[in-house]
Design an enzyme around this catalytic site. Structure first.
Site, PDB file in Angstrom:
ATOM      1  N   GLY A  46       0.841  -1.204   0.000  1.00 58.48           N
ATOM      2  CA  GLY A  46       0.000   0.000   0.000  1.00 58.48           C
ATOM      3  C   GLY A  46       0.871   1.246   0.000  1.00 58.48           C
ATOM      4  N   ALA A 124     -11.772 -10.918   1.010  1.00 57.51           N
ATOM      5  CA  ALA A 124     -11.364 -10.827  -0.396  1.00 57.51           C
ATOM      6  C   ALA A 124     -10.614 -12.094  -0.758  1.00 57.51           C
ATOM      7  CB  ALA A 124     -10.483  -9.603  -0.615  1.00 57.51           C
ATOM      8  N   TYR A 155       0.068 -17.746  -1.971  1.00 57.37           N
ATOM      9  CA  TYR A 155      -1.141 -16.923  -2.190  1.00 57.37           C
ATOM     10  C   TYR A 155      -2.356 -17.818  -2.369  1.00 57.37           C
ATOM     11  CZ  TYR A 155      -3.966 -13.193  -4.381  1.00 57.37           C
ATOM     12  OH  TYR A 155      -4.950 -12.274  -4.702  1.00 57.37           O
TER      13      TYR A 155
HETATM   14  P1  NAD Z   1      -2.740  -4.437  -3.159  1.00 55.90           P
HETATM   15  O1  NAD Z   1      -1.456  -5.175  -3.050  1.00 55.90           O
HETATM   16  O2  NAD Z   1      -2.780  -3.179  -3.945  1.00 55.90           O
HETATM   17  O3  NAD Z   1      -3.316  -4.102  -1.713  1.00 55.90           O
HETATM   18  C1  NAD Z   1      -3.162  -4.961  -0.616  1.00 55.90           C
HETATM   19  C2  NAD Z   1      -3.035  -4.114   0.638  1.00 55.90           C
HETATM   20  O4  NAD Z   1      -2.902  -4.976   1.779  1.00 55.90           O
HETATM   21  C3  NAD Z   1      -1.791  -3.214   0.623  1.00 55.90           C
HETATM   22  O5  NAD Z   1      -2.125  -1.926   1.044  1.00 55.90           O
HETATM   23  C4  NAD Z   1      -0.855  -3.898   1.625  1.00 55.90           C
HETATM   24  O6  NAD Z   1       0.067  -2.997   2.205  1.00 55.90           O
HETATM   25  C5  NAD Z   1      -1.841  -4.493   2.602  1.00 55.90           C
HETATM   26  N1  NAD Z   1      -1.313  -5.644   3.366  1.00 55.90           N
HETATM   27  C6  NAD Z   1      -0.703  -6.757   2.887  1.00 55.90           C
HETATM   28  N2  NAD Z   1      -0.390  -7.595   3.897  1.00 55.90           N
HETATM   29  C7  NAD Z   1      -0.815  -6.995   5.045  1.00 55.90           C
HETATM   30  C8  NAD Z   1      -0.765  -7.337   6.417  1.00 55.90           C
HETATM   31  N3  NAD Z   1      -0.211  -8.502   6.847  1.00 55.90           N
HETATM   32  N4  NAD Z   1      -1.293  -6.482   7.328  1.00 55.90           N
HETATM   33  C9  NAD Z   1      -1.852  -5.306   6.939  1.00 55.90           C
HETATM   34  N5  NAD Z   1      -1.921  -4.913   5.633  1.00 55.90           N
HETATM   35  C10 NAD Z   1      -1.406  -5.745   4.709  1.00 55.90           C
HETATM   36  O7  NAD Z   1      -3.811  -5.475  -3.719  1.00 55.90           O
HETATM   37  P2  NAD Z   1      -5.273  -5.240  -4.290  1.00 55.90           P
HETATM   38  O8  NAD Z   1      -5.255  -5.474  -5.735  1.00 55.90           O
HETATM   39  O9  NAD Z   1      -5.830  -3.993  -3.752  1.00 55.90           O
HETATM   40  O10 NAD Z   1      -6.021  -6.488  -3.644  1.00 55.90           O
HETATM   41  C11 NAD Z   1      -6.791  -6.356  -2.456  1.00 55.90           C
HETATM   42  C12 NAD Z   1      -7.320  -7.720  -2.052  1.00 55.90           C
HETATM   43  O11 NAD Z   1      -8.120  -8.264  -3.095  1.00 55.90           O
HETATM   44  C13 NAD Z   1      -6.215  -8.736  -1.771  1.00 55.90           C
HETATM   45  O12 NAD Z   1      -6.583  -9.512  -0.658  1.00 55.90           O
HETATM   46  C14 NAD Z   1      -6.196  -9.589  -3.013  1.00 55.90           C
HETATM   47  O13 NAD Z   1      -5.788 -10.902  -2.735  1.00 55.90           O
HETATM   48  C15 NAD Z   1      -7.651  -9.558  -3.463  1.00 55.90           C
HETATM   49  N6  NAD Z   1      -7.757  -9.755  -4.914  1.00 55.90           N
HETATM   50  C16 NAD Z   1      -7.384  -8.766  -5.776  1.00 55.90           C
HETATM   51  C17 NAD Z   1      -7.468  -8.998  -7.140  1.00 55.90           C
HETATM   52  C18 NAD Z   1      -7.092  -7.936  -8.141  1.00 55.90           C
HETATM   53  O14 NAD Z   1      -7.111  -8.196  -9.348  1.00 55.90           O
HETATM   54  N7  NAD Z   1      -6.761  -6.733  -7.745  1.00 55.90           N
HETATM   55  C19 NAD Z   1      -7.914 -10.222  -7.625  1.00 55.90           C
HETATM   56  C20 NAD Z   1      -8.244 -11.212  -6.700  1.00 55.90           C
HETATM   57  C21 NAD Z   1      -8.185 -10.964  -5.340  1.00 55.90           C
END
Ligand code: NAD
Ligand code: UDP
Length: 343
Positions: A46, A124, A155
């Site tokens: 993030g 999610a 993952y």
């Molecule tokens: P991203 O990497 O942009 O955001 C993830 C956020 O989680 C980041 O801000 C990161 O700093 C925070 N984070 C990670 N581990 C952490 C922890 N242990 N404690 C606190 N914060 C933590 O990803 P995104 O694309 O925004 O995805 C958000 C969610 O949606 C995720 O769980 C991802 O698995 C799921 N998802 C996203 C997609 C996609 O295409 N974007 C597809 C399937 C699932």
């Protein structure tokens, strides 16, 4: 009969992973609706810029915290969205043990918090739980084909374990948990160096660098615009009664990676060429959601077409690129990890 209730304006809502791509979009929507938002994030992927932007709202609070550790919130929470987990393959493979622990310990900690507050929890999850699917399109009943020892396992298997925990808490009556299986999502607030295909291709095209096609580019994905996805997550949080099943959220329009590149080249008319790079290990060949459950239970379907969503996303990257110091599109995990530049 399912009913989508509207959350009382002014409810307190926690967004874990709120500084990330989807989280920032979700926090903005919740704040616009008048809710009090607590963003919990450890900034592994993030950005501080996102949180600074959100901090302009009086009802936004940022808590720097790794969800692998239990957390205490002294305000009564109505809902918790667990988006915390690096989602880009190079990012989640950079520290695979942390990725796994985030999904297992982190999800358990948030389920305990949901139990304590009597809050709805939206998890999610991901299309990756289907692995390299033999069923196409993927229905929620499909159990998947996942390599549990490969580099994506931290993952995929972490998210599968998180789903199991959600349904264990639900069955035991401990937490009102709901699971969204999110398919590839794109849009504003993606990081230029995120490493996923849409951000890589746009950043490459805008900076007139070659577009990196992994493998032959005939693998497919189905791309959902983030505003549609956020609407689906909100509906899942607010639907009554609890659906008691995981629900796919994604746009069923399917494209090959080469078709996506061509569409981006059409929208950014720079002289760019495509170059082929090795296909990452265990890269799924096809992916497309069956969204019948989302249509029936949530009365949700995506509205934004790829060309329109890409145009809005390109506008976002045009604004943020000059400010970004890391405007190099990320390369596959193997290369990045070798260079020690995972996160
Ligand atoms: P991203 O990497 O942009 O955001 C993830 C956020 O989680 C980041 O801000 C990161 O700093 C925070 N984070 C990670 N581990 C952490 C922890 N242990 N404690 C606190 N914060 C933590 O990803 P995104 O694309 O925004 O995805 C958000 C969610 O949606 C995720 O769980 C991802 O698995 C799921 N998802 C996203 C997609 C996609 O295409 N974007 C597809 C399937 C699932
Ligand atoms: N991909 C690509 N070039 C890139 C980044 C990704 O060809 O610069 C491919 C990748 O191999 C995969 C697809 O695009 O087949 C989607 O990759 P992404 O990392 O966005 O998400 P995934 O669905 O693999 O988690």
């Amino acid at each position: 009969m399912q009913r989508i209730r509207s959350q009382q304006p002014g409810s307190s809502i926690l967004v874990a992973g709120g500084a990330g791509f989807i989280g920032t979009n979700l926090c903005e929507t919740l704040l616009r609706e008048g809710h009090e938002v607590f963003c919990v994030d450890d900034f592994v992927t993030g950005t501080v810029a996102s949180v600074s932007r959100l901090s302009q709202h009086a009802k936004f609070t940022s808590i720097v915290h790794d969800i692998c550790h239990p957390l205490v919130i002294d305000r009564k929470l109505a809902a918790i969205y667990n988006l915390a987990c690096a989602a880009s393959p190079p990012a989640y493979q950079a520290d695979p043990v942390h990725t796994m622990m985030t999904n297992v310990l982190g999800t358990k900690n948030l389920l305990d918090l949901a139990q304590e507050h009597g809050a709805v929890l939206v998890q999610a999850s991901t299309s990756e739980i289907y692995g390299d699917p033999e069923q196409h399109p993927q229905q929620e009943t499909y159990r998947g084909l996942v390599n549990c020892t490969g580099p994506r396992a931290c993952y995929d298997e972490g998210k599968r374990a998180a789903e199991a925990l959600c349904f264990d808490y639900l069955r035991a009556g401990r937490a009102d948990a709901r699971v969204a299986r999110i398919f590839n999502t794109y849009g504003p607030y993606m990081r230029p160096d995120d490493g996923r295909v849409v951000s890589n291709f746009i950043v490459q095209a805008l900076s007139a660098r070659p577009i990196t096609i992994y493998g032959e580019g005939c693998q497919t994905r189905s791309f959902c615009y983030v505003a549609d996805l956020v609407d689906g997550l909100r509906r899942l949080a607010n639907v009554e009664p609890n659906p008691q099943t995981a629900i796919n959220l994604g746009n069923p329009q399917e494209y090959t990676v080469c078709e996506l590149a061509d569409e981006i080249i059409r929208l950014i008319p720079h002289q760019v060429r495509k170059v082929n790079r090795p296909l990452p290990i265990d890269d799924p060949k096809h992916r497309r959601p069956d969204i019948r459950l989302a249509r029936e239970i949530l009365r949700w379907s995506p509205r934004v077409q790829l060309s329109e969503g890409l145009a809005r996303t390109i506008d976002w990257f045009r604004q943020c690129l000059p400010a970004a110091d890391a405007n190099e599109a990320r390369q596959p995990a193997k290369t990045m990890m070798g260079e020690g530049a995972g996160r």
